[in-house]
Design a protein around this motif. Structure first.
Motif, PDB file in Angstrom:
ATOM      1  N   VAL A  22       0.845  -1.205   0.000  1.00  0.00           N
ATOM      2  CA  VAL A  22       0.000   0.000   0.000  1.00  0.00           C
ATOM      3  C   VAL A  22       0.878   1.251   0.000  1.00  0.00           C
ATOM      4  O   VAL A  22       0.663   2.168  -0.796  1.00  0.00           O
ATOM      5  CB  VAL A  22      -0.976  -0.001   1.197  1.00  0.00           C
ATOM      6  CG1 VAL A  22      -1.614   1.363   1.400  1.00  0.00           C
ATOM      7  CG2 VAL A  22      -2.050  -1.063   1.003  1.00  0.00           C
ATOM      8  N   VAL A  23       1.878   1.289   0.867  1.00  0.00           N
ATOM      9  CA  VAL A  23       2.769   2.452   0.926  1.00  0.00           C
ATOM     10  C   VAL A  23       3.471   2.621  -0.421  1.00  0.00           C
ATOM     11  O   VAL A  23       3.541   3.728  -0.959  1.00  0.00           O
ATOM     12  CB  VAL A  23       3.789   2.326   2.075  1.00  0.00           C
ATOM     13  CG1 VAL A  23       4.843   3.431   1.996  1.00  0.00           C
ATOM     14  CG2 VAL A  23       3.071   2.372   3.423  1.00  0.00           C
ATOM     15  N   LEU A  27       3.860   5.948  -3.376  1.00  0.00           N
ATOM     16  CA  LEU A  27       5.129   6.650  -3.580  1.00  0.00           C
ATOM     17  C   LEU A  27       5.086   7.647  -4.733  1.00  0.00           C
ATOM     18  O   LEU A  27       5.658   8.734  -4.607  1.00  0.00           O
ATOM     19  CB  LEU A  27       6.272   5.652  -3.759  1.00  0.00           C
ATOM     20  CG  LEU A  27       6.646   4.854  -2.508  1.00  0.00           C
ATOM     21  CD1 LEU A  27       7.794   3.904  -2.821  1.00  0.00           C
ATOM     22  CD2 LEU A  27       6.977   5.754  -1.341  1.00  0.00           C
ATOM     23  N   PRO A  28       4.411   7.351  -5.857  1.00  0.00           N
ATOM     24  CA  PRO A  28       4.338   8.374  -6.915  1.00  0.00           C
ATOM     25  C   PRO A  28       3.691   9.677  -6.439  1.00  0.00           C
ATOM     26  O   PRO A  28       4.115  10.758  -6.825  1.00  0.00           O
ATOM     27  CB  PRO A  28       3.491   7.702  -8.000  1.00  0.00           C
ATOM     28  CG  PRO A  28       3.719   6.243  -7.789  1.00  0.00           C
ATOM     29  CD  PRO A  28       3.824   6.080  -6.288  1.00  0.00           C
ATOM     30  N   LEU A  29       2.706   9.576  -5.567  1.00  0.00           N
ATOM     31  CA  LEU A  29       2.051  10.774  -5.033  1.00  0.00           C
ATOM     32  C   LEU A  29       3.052  11.602  -4.225  1.00  0.00           C
ATOM     33  O   LEU A  29       3.116  12.823  -4.364  1.00  0.00           O
ATOM     34  CB  LEU A  29       0.883  10.350  -4.131  1.00  0.00           C
ATOM     35  CG  LEU A  29       0.116  11.469  -3.473  1.00  0.00           C
ATOM     36  CD1 LEU A  29      -1.359  11.268  -3.716  1.00  0.00           C
ATOM     37  CD2 LEU A  29       0.413  11.481  -1.994  1.00  0.00           C
ATOM     38  N   LEU A  30       3.859  10.924  -3.408  1.00  0.00           N
ATOM     39  CA  LEU A  30       4.872  11.645  -2.634  1.00  0.00           C
ATOM     40  C   LEU A  30       5.950  12.214  -3.543  1.00  0.00           C
ATOM     41  O   LEU A  30       6.398  13.343  -3.364  1.00  0.00           O
ATOM     42  CB  LEU A  30       5.501  10.725  -1.592  1.00  0.00           C
ATOM     43  CG  LEU A  30       4.590  10.316  -0.443  1.00  0.00           C
ATOM     44  CD1 LEU A  30       5.242   9.227   0.387  1.00  0.00           C
ATOM     45  CD2 LEU A  30       4.239  11.505   0.422  1.00  0.00           C
ATOM     46  N   VAL A  39      12.023   8.986   0.625  1.00  0.00           N
ATOM     47  CA  VAL A  39      11.211   8.121   1.486  1.00  0.00           C
ATOM     48  C   VAL A  39      11.996   6.850   1.760  1.00  0.00           C
ATOM     49  O   VAL A  39      12.600   6.284   0.849  1.00  0.00           O
ATOM     50  CB  VAL A  39       9.866   7.749   0.817  1.00  0.00           C
ATOM     51  CG1 VAL A  39       9.068   6.793   1.695  1.00  0.00           C
ATOM     52  CG2 VAL A  39       9.048   8.974   0.491  1.00  0.00           C
ATOM     53  N   LYS A  40      11.964   6.415   3.003  1.00  0.00           N
ATOM     54  CA  LYS A  40      12.556   5.136   3.387  1.00  0.00           C
ATOM     55  C   LYS A  40      11.588   4.465   4.354  1.00  0.00           C
ATOM     56  O   LYS A  40      10.946   5.135   5.166  1.00  0.00           O
ATOM     57  CB  LYS A  40      13.900   5.322   4.085  1.00  0.00           C
ATOM     58  CG  LYS A  40      14.968   5.955   3.208  1.00  0.00           C
ATOM     59  CD  LYS A  40      16.282   6.084   3.953  1.00  0.00           C
ATOM     60  CE  LYS A  40      17.321   6.838   3.161  1.00  0.00           C
ATOM     61  NZ  LYS A  40      17.691   6.285   1.899  1.00  0.00           N
ATOM     62  N   MET A  41      11.483   3.153   4.250  1.00  0.00           N
ATOM     63  CA  MET A  41      10.667   2.418   5.198  1.00  0.00           C
ATOM     64  C   MET A  41      11.495   1.257   5.722  1.00  0.00           C
ATOM     65  O   MET A  41      12.107   0.529   4.945  1.00  0.00           O
ATOM     66  CB  MET A  41       9.374   1.912   4.563  1.00  0.00           C
ATOM     67  CG  MET A  41       8.399   1.393   5.601  1.00  0.00           C
ATOM     68  SD  MET A  41       6.732   1.154   4.956  1.00  0.00           S
ATOM     69  CE  MET A  41       6.859  -0.497   4.371  1.00  0.00           C
ATOM     70  N   PHE A  42      11.517   1.111   7.042  1.00  0.00           N
ATOM     71  CA  PHE A  42      12.270   0.049   7.696  1.00  0.00           C
ATOM     72  C   PHE A  42      11.294  -0.880   8.403  1.00  0.00           C
ATOM     73  O   PHE A  42      10.374  -0.406   9.075  1.00  0.00           O
ATOM     74  CB  PHE A  42      13.250   0.635   8.721  1.00  0.00           C
ATOM     75  CG  PHE A  42      14.250   1.575   8.109  1.00  0.00           C
ATOM     76  CD1 PHE A  42      15.449   1.097   7.608  1.00  0.00           C
ATOM     77  CD2 PHE A  42      13.980   2.933   8.014  1.00  0.00           C
ATOM     78  CE1 PHE A  42      16.379   1.957   7.041  1.00  0.00           C
ATOM     79  CE2 PHE A  42      14.898   3.805   7.455  1.00  0.00           C
ATOM     80  CZ  PHE A  42      16.104   3.313   6.962  1.00  0.00           C
ATOM     81  N   ALA A  79      -5.508   5.109   3.486  1.00  0.00           N
ATOM     82  CA  ALA A  79      -5.131   3.777   3.010  1.00  0.00           C
ATOM     83  C   ALA A  79      -4.271   3.043   4.038  1.00  0.00           C
ATOM     84  O   ALA A  79      -4.331   1.814   4.150  1.00  0.00           O
ATOM     85  CB  ALA A  79      -4.382   3.886   1.683  1.00  0.00           C
ATOM     86  N   MET A  80      -3.460   3.778   4.801  1.00  0.00           N
ATOM     87  CA  MET A  80      -2.590   3.149   5.798  1.00  0.00           C
ATOM     88  C   MET A  80      -3.328   2.820   7.099  1.00  0.00           C
ATOM     89  O   MET A  80      -3.024   1.818   7.754  1.00  0.00           O
ATOM     90  CB  MET A  80      -1.402   4.070   6.121  1.00  0.00           C
ATOM     91  CG  MET A  80      -0.422   4.226   4.994  1.00  0.00           C
ATOM     92  SD  MET A  80       1.095   5.089   5.505  1.00  0.00           S
ATOM     93  CE  MET A  80       0.454   6.648   6.111  1.00  0.00           C
TER      94      MET A  80
END
Length: 100
Positions: A22-23, A27-30, A39-42, A79-80
């Motif tokens: 979902v995230v 990403l294109p929106l961000l 953006v980074k997700m851990f 969405a999140m």
């Protein structure tokens, strides 16, 4: 000065892959937002459901006074939200040490 929004998220057990998907889909929106730089997700490997979402913004004002008032933010947050087991904890930070 650029800064990081750091969000500690706890996701329902077994839903981490779906949450990441979902995230990723947002990403294109961000990326289209001129004030969003990275953006980074851990995802924790030793604590089930623990995730850090880190978004680099051009400025605090751009994030809190511009982006959070957009339709894109409302869609992204909506969405999140179903994945959260508790309210996320967010704060903004500047890098004090950035590597060796």
């Amino acid at each position: 000065m650029a800064l990081w929004e750091i969000v500690r998220i706890t996701v329902s057990e077994g839903k981490q892959d779906e949450f990441a998907s979902v995230v990723r889909s947002y990403l294109p929106l961000l990326k289209e937002d001129s004030g969003c730089l990275d953006v980074k997700m851990f995802r924790a490997v030793d604590k089930e459901g623990a995730i850090l979402l880190c978004v680099q913004w051009e400025s605090l004002e751009h994030h809190t006074e511009v982006f959070t008032k957009t339709e894109g933010f409302i869609k992204f947050a909506g969405a999140m939200a179903p994945f959260f087991t508790e309210p996320p904890e967010a704060f903004h930070a500047n890098a004090v040490i950035d590597g060796f």
